[in-house]
Design a protein around this motif. Structure first.
Motif, PDB file in Angstrom:
ATOM      1  N   GLY A  55       0.832  -1.191   0.000  1.00  0.00           N
ATOM      2  CA  GLY A  55       0.000   0.000   0.000  1.00  0.00           C
ATOM      3  C   GLY A  55       0.870   1.245   0.000  1.00  0.00           C
ATOM      4  N   ILE A  56       0.274   2.344  -0.395  1.00  0.00           N
ATOM      5  CA  ILE A  56       1.005   3.609  -0.397  1.00  0.00           C
ATOM      6  C   ILE A  56       0.165   4.665   0.305  1.00  0.00           C
ATOM      7  CG2 ILE A  56       1.918   5.466  -1.835  1.00  0.00           C
ATOM      8  CD1 ILE A  56       2.687   3.399  -3.919  1.00  0.00           C
ATOM      9  N   VAL A  88       0.803   8.418 -12.947  1.00  0.00           N
ATOM     10  CA  VAL A  88       1.462   7.610 -11.919  1.00  0.00           C
ATOM     11  C   VAL A  88       0.431   7.153 -10.902  1.00  0.00           C
ATOM     12  CG1 VAL A  88       3.530   7.483 -10.530  1.00  0.00           C
ATOM     13  CG2 VAL A  88       3.253   9.346 -12.149  1.00  0.00           C
ATOM     14  N   ILE A  89      -0.429   8.066 -10.545  1.00  0.00           N
ATOM     15  CA  ILE A  89      -1.475   7.720  -9.591  1.00  0.00           C
ATOM     16  C   ILE A  89      -2.325   6.588 -10.150  1.00  0.00           C
ATOM     17  CG2 ILE A  89      -3.507   8.574  -8.383  1.00  0.00           C
ATOM     18  CD1 ILE A  89      -1.073   9.904  -7.349  1.00  0.00           C
ATOM     19  N   ASN A  90      -2.641   6.728 -11.412  1.00  0.00           N
ATOM     20  CA  ASN A  90      -3.451   5.702 -12.051  1.00  0.00           C
ATOM     21  C   ASN A  90      -2.759   4.354 -12.061  1.00  0.00           C
ATOM     22  OD1 ASN A  90      -5.912   6.789 -12.668  1.00  0.00           O
ATOM     23  ND2 ASN A  90      -5.106   7.911 -14.436  1.00  0.00           N
ATOM     24  N   GLN A  91      -1.453   4.399 -12.211  1.00  0.00           N
ATOM     25  CA  GLN A  91      -0.668   3.173 -12.177  1.00  0.00           C
ATOM     26  C   GLN A  91      -0.906   2.417 -10.868  1.00  0.00           C
ATOM     27  OE1 GLN A  91       3.768   2.669 -12.427  1.00  0.00           O
ATOM     28  NE2 GLN A  91       3.477   4.158 -14.053  1.00  0.00           N
ATOM     29  N   ILE A  92      -0.921   3.178  -9.794  1.00  0.00           N
ATOM     30  CA  ILE A  92      -1.132   2.565  -8.482  1.00  0.00           C
ATOM     31  C   ILE A  92      -2.535   1.972  -8.409  1.00  0.00           C
ATOM     32  CG2 ILE A  92      -1.085   2.940  -5.996  1.00  0.00           C
ATOM     33  CD1 ILE A  92       0.531   5.441  -6.466  1.00  0.00           C
ATOM     34  N   LYS A 131      -3.079  -1.125 -10.434  1.00  0.00           N
ATOM     35  CA  LYS A 131      -2.409  -2.300  -9.874  1.00  0.00           C
ATOM     36  C   LYS A 131      -3.129  -2.796  -8.631  1.00  0.00           C
ATOM     37  CE  LYS A 131       2.073  -2.454 -11.803  1.00  0.00           C
ATOM     38  NZ  LYS A 131       2.544  -1.179 -12.346  1.00  0.00           N
ATOM     39  N   ASN A 132      -4.198  -2.082  -8.283  1.00  0.00           N
ATOM     40  CA  ASN A 132      -4.974  -2.485  -7.111  1.00  0.00           C
ATOM     41  C   ASN A 132      -4.200  -2.366  -5.808  1.00  0.00           C
ATOM     42  OD1 ASN A 132      -7.601  -2.950  -7.666  1.00  0.00           O
ATOM     43  ND2 ASN A 132      -7.525  -5.095  -7.047  1.00  0.00           N
ATOM     44  N   ILE A 133      -3.242  -1.479  -5.792  1.00  0.00           N
ATOM     45  CA  ILE A 133      -2.501  -1.227  -4.560  1.00  0.00           C
ATOM     46  C   ILE A 133      -3.256  -0.152  -3.795  1.00  0.00           C
ATOM     47  CG2 ILE A 133      -0.332  -0.390  -3.585  1.00  0.00           C
ATOM     48  CD1 ILE A 133       1.043  -1.312  -6.163  1.00  0.00           C
ATOM     49  N   PRO A 134      -3.674  -0.444  -2.583  1.00  0.00           N
ATOM     50  CA  PRO A 134      -4.397   0.571  -1.813  1.00  0.00           C
ATOM     51  C   PRO A 134      -3.589   1.865  -1.735  1.00  0.00           C
ATOM     52  CG  PRO A 134      -4.467  -1.531  -0.674  1.00  0.00           C
ATOM     53  CD  PRO A 134      -3.541  -1.707  -1.841  1.00  0.00           C
ATOM     54  N   LEU A 135      -4.255   2.951  -2.019  1.00  0.00           N
ATOM     55  CA  LEU A 135      -3.610   4.267  -1.967  1.00  0.00           C
ATOM     56  C   LEU A 135      -4.451   5.169  -1.083  1.00  0.00           C
ATOM     57  CD1 LEU A 135      -1.649   6.482  -3.048  1.00  0.00           C
ATOM     58  CD2 LEU A 135      -3.241   6.797  -4.940  1.00  0.00           C
ATOM     59  N   ILE A 136      -3.794   5.797  -0.135  1.00  0.00           N
ATOM     60  CA  ILE A 136      -4.527   6.698   0.746  1.00  0.00           C
ATOM     61  C   ILE A 136      -3.769   8.019   0.872  1.00  0.00           C
ATOM     62  CG2 ILE A 136      -5.355   7.084   3.096  1.00  0.00           C
ATOM     63  CD1 ILE A 136      -5.087   3.618   2.539  1.00  0.00           C
ATOM     64  N   SER A 138      -8.929   6.843  -1.209  1.00  0.00           N
ATOM     65  CA  SER A 138      -9.394   7.327   0.081  1.00  0.00           C
ATOM     66  C   SER A 138      -8.483   8.438   0.587  1.00  0.00           C
ATOM     67  CB  SER A 138      -9.401   6.178   1.094  1.00  0.00           C
ATOM     68  OG  SER A 138     -10.318   5.194   0.708  1.00  0.00           O
ATOM     69  N   SER A 139      -8.977   9.171   1.542  1.00  0.00           N
ATOM     70  CA  SER A 139      -8.153  10.244   2.081  1.00  0.00           C
ATOM     71  C   SER A 139      -8.510  10.541   3.530  1.00  0.00           C
ATOM     72  CB  SER A 139      -8.334  11.511   1.242  1.00  0.00           C
ATOM     73  OG  SER A 139      -9.676  11.926   1.294  1.00  0.00           O
TER      74      SER A 139
END
Lengths: 342, 342
Positions: free
Chosen positions: A121-122, A135-139, A142-147, A159-160
DNA sequence: TCTAATAATGCAATCGATTACACAAAAATA
DNA sequence: TATTTTTGTGTAATCGATTGCATTATTAGA
C-alpha cells in the motif's frame, strides 16, 4: 558466517518433507498434534526464522507499506508517521519512508520505487498540486491501496484522511473577531495547494458571518517560513492604519510576524492579535505563546493506517473513504486580550 | 486487475527463454546487440518492471536498511533519519524505520523483525543501556552491517557515529564560566546512559580547568522534560544562595527551568545564565533564545549512511569505524550577558 | 573444405515457503 | 471382514529472477 535455517533443514533433520514442516509451523488443521509439536520444538531449537522475502514472493505480499511525505523532519509529518508506524506494526506491517522535498519528479520516482519494492500500500501526502495523474493511475490500476493524508487530490477510488482546513481557518478568524479585531490580515501559503485555499476560504467566511468586509489587499501570499513572516510584517507596518489581527496559515510566518512587529514596538496581543496554524511545539513554548490550530497528526496517522488496513483486508470490495478530522483551536497569549474590547 | 509483466512474458512474446531476457536486461556481455535492443524495447513496451522481491530472494539482498530509534517525532531523530534516507536513496536503498519508545523489549523485537525482513544493514540508536547483547551478537554473527549512531555501546566489530558529548558539556560550561558564573548547576538526564555521563564529565572537567570546585549537590538527575526542569528550578529557588548558572543536558529541562525562574522574578541571563543541549528549534525561536549545543543531526545521519555503504560494499573486509563529530556551541541570549561581570 | 575457437542462447537448478492434489494409513461404518 | 471416511504426509508446481553448464550457430584459421 552461519546460514539461516530453512524449513528444508528442519525437514531433513526430522526425516519428513518441507511441506509438513510448513504446515506444522502454520498450525494447519491437517496435521497431527505429535508432528506439530515436534516440528515447532525443533524449529525453536534450530533457531528457525521464517524468510519473509520468500513469503513475499510466494504470496505477493511484502508486508511493507510505503509512506511518501514532503519531508520527515517536521513535527507534523514526524508525528503522522509515528502514528502510522504504531498502528501498522501490530498488524505485521513495516513502513518504508520516502521524501519528495517538494520536487515533483521525486514524487514520481518514489512511487515507482515503492511499486517495484512490492509494497502492499502507499500512504502519501501530495507535494505538488500538479502531480502526474498517470502515476497515480498506475497505483490504482495495480490495485494497490492508496490513501492520501493531509494533502489530497480528489481522485476516484482513492481514500483520504485530512483535517477540515476550512473549519480551522474559520475558527481562528472567529476567535480574532471575538477579541475585537476588525481589520484582519491573512497570510496565505501557496494558493495552488488546496489546504491553503481552504484555510483562506474559512477566513473569508468568518469575516462575512461577522459582517466584516473582505479586502484582498489584506491577503498575502508567502512561502510559509519565518523570513516571509518578517517581510509581510514590514508591509503591515507601512500601512496607513495598522491591522489589528493576523491569521497566518503557518506557525512559522506567524512567528516571523511577531518577531518583526515586537521589534518595532507593536504590542501583541494588545495592538495586534496573531494566530498561526499547525500547532508546532514552539508555539506553546514561547514566552508569548502563539495561538494555533492543532491538526491532530497522531490521529491523522492512526486513521490513515486504519483505512489502509480496512482496504487491504477487503481486497474484493472497493472502499473509498473520505475521513475529515476536526481541527482544534489552541487559544494562547498571542491572541488573548485580558480585557476584551467591545 | 492486470498482472505485472515478468521476464517470462517477454520471453514468450519474443520466442526466446527467460534466461536470455534476463541477460539482455542486465547488459550481460554474452548477448548479441540485436537481442539486447529487441528485449529492452519490448520490455519498455510491455511496462516491465523488475520484481525486487524475487531478486531479493535470489540474491539474498533486499536493498532495505533498518533504522531503529527511540522515537521519530523529535527534531533530532527526524533530521538524522532524513539525512540517512537522502544518502541511501541514490545508492538504491530504502529505509525501514522502527521505534522502540524506549522499551527494551521493543528493541529486541524490532531487531528480530528487521532480520527476518532480510535487511542489508541495521542503523540504530540504542534506547536501553542494558540492551540484550545476545541480540546484537545475532546481527554481528549474521554478518549484517550494524552501525550505532548517537547512542552507542562499545562492541567489538560494530561501527559508530556519535558526537563528542564530553566536548559539548565542556564547551557549554566554559562559556557559562566566561560569563562570570561561579556556582553552576548541572541538570543531568538518565545517568546510566553514556551520552549523559559524558556531558556531565565535560561539565566537571571545565569546572576543574577553571579552578571551580565540583559540588555534587549541584547536579540533578532528571527525565529530560519540561516539568522536570520546573521541578529542579523550584529546588534551586529554595537554596540559601541562588546559583548563577545552569547547564542542562536537555533543551526541554532548560526551558522548564527558565519558565519557572522567570515566573519567580529571576532575571535571565543577569541573575542566572542558562544553557541547554540539542539545539531544538524552539531554543532559537524563543524571545529569550536559549544557548544550546548543536549535534549536527544531518551530518550524523549522512556519516552513518556512508559508513554503512562502505561496509556493505566491502563485505570481505571487516571494517570497524568510530566516527566522532564535534558539537557546535550556539551561544544565545539565555547565557549572554551584555556586560560581562568580572 | 574442415577443424577450432568464439559468440549467442537454451536448460535447469536455485533462493524458501506455500498449497492443490494425490495417496497411504488409520479409523469408522456396514 | 470388507468398504467407506477421515486424517496425516508426500509430491510437485509455483512465485520471478539469476546463473553455471550445456549446446548450437557462427566465424576464424589452416
Amino acid at each position: 558466517m552461519k546460514k539461516k535455517t530453512t524449513i528444508y533443514d528442519i525437514a531433513v533433520k526430522l526425516n519428513i518433507t518441507a511441506a509438513t514442516v510448513s504446515r506444522a509451523l502454520n498450525n494447519n488443521s491437517k496435521i497431527s498434534e505429535a508432528t506439530r509439536e515436534l516440528v515447532q520444538k525443533t524449529a525453536l531449537k534450530m533457531n528457525y526464522e521464517q524468510n519473509k522475502v520468500a513469503l513475499a514472493l510466494k504470496s505477493g505480499k511484502s508486508y511493507n507499506v510505503g509512506v511518501i511525505v514532503p519531508r520527515i523532519d517536521t513535527t507534523f509529518f514526524g508525528s503522522v508517521i509515528r502514528a502510522i508506524e504504531e498502528e501498522l506494526y501490530p498488524a505485521g506491517y513495516h513502513v518504508i519512508i520516502c521524501q519528495t522535498h517538494d520536487i515533483e519528479s521525486r514524487e514520481v520516482e518514489n512511487i515507482t520505487t515503492l511499486i517495484n519494492a512490492q509494497v502492499d500500500g502507499i500512504l502519501m501526502s501530495i507535494s505538488s498540486p500538479d502531480i502526474d495523474l498517470n502515476v497515480i493511475n498506475q497505483i490504482v490500476k495495480k490495485n494497490i491501496p492508496l490513501i492520501f493524508f493531509d494533502r489530497k487530490k480528489d481522485i476516484e477510488g482513492v481514500s483520504s484522511v485530512v483535517i477540515n482546513d476550512f473549519e480551522g481557518g474559520y475558527k481562528v478568524t472567529k476567535q480574532l473577531i471575538e477579541q475585537g479585531c476588525k481589520k484582519i490580515v491573512h497570510i496565505n501559503g501557496n494558493p495552488k495547494i488546496k489546504i491553503f485555499q481552504e484555510r483562506c476560504r474559512g477566513y473569508k467566511h468568518a469575516l462575512k458571518d461577522s459582517g466584516l468586509a473582505y479586502d484582498e489587499k489584506l491577503v498575502f501570499e508567502t512561502k510559509s517560513n519565518v523570513e516571509e513572516g518578517r517581510r509581510v510584517a514590514k508591509l503591515l507596518l507601512a500601512m496607513d492604519t495598522l491591522p489589528d489581527g493576523v491569521f497566518s496559515s503557518s506557525d512559522f510566518t506567524a512567528l516571523g510576524v511577531i518577531q518583526e512587529l515586537k521589534e518595532n514596538g507593536v504590542k501583541i496581543p494588545e495592538d495586534i492579535c496573531v494566530a498561526g496554524f499547525a500547532n508546532e511545539p514552539f508555539t506553546k513554548f514561547m514566552e508569548l505563546s502563539i495561538t494555533s490550530v492543532d491538526q491532530s497528526p497522531l490521529e491523522m496517522g492512526k486513521m490513515t493506517a486504519k483505512v489502509f488496513l480496512e482496504q487491504v483486508n477487503n481486497k474484493e470490495i472497493k472502499i473509498e473513504k473520505k475521513v475529515v478530522l476536526e481541527p482544534k483551536l489552541m487559544i494562547r497569549k498571542s491572541s488573548l486580550r485580558k480585557v476584551i474590547s467591545k
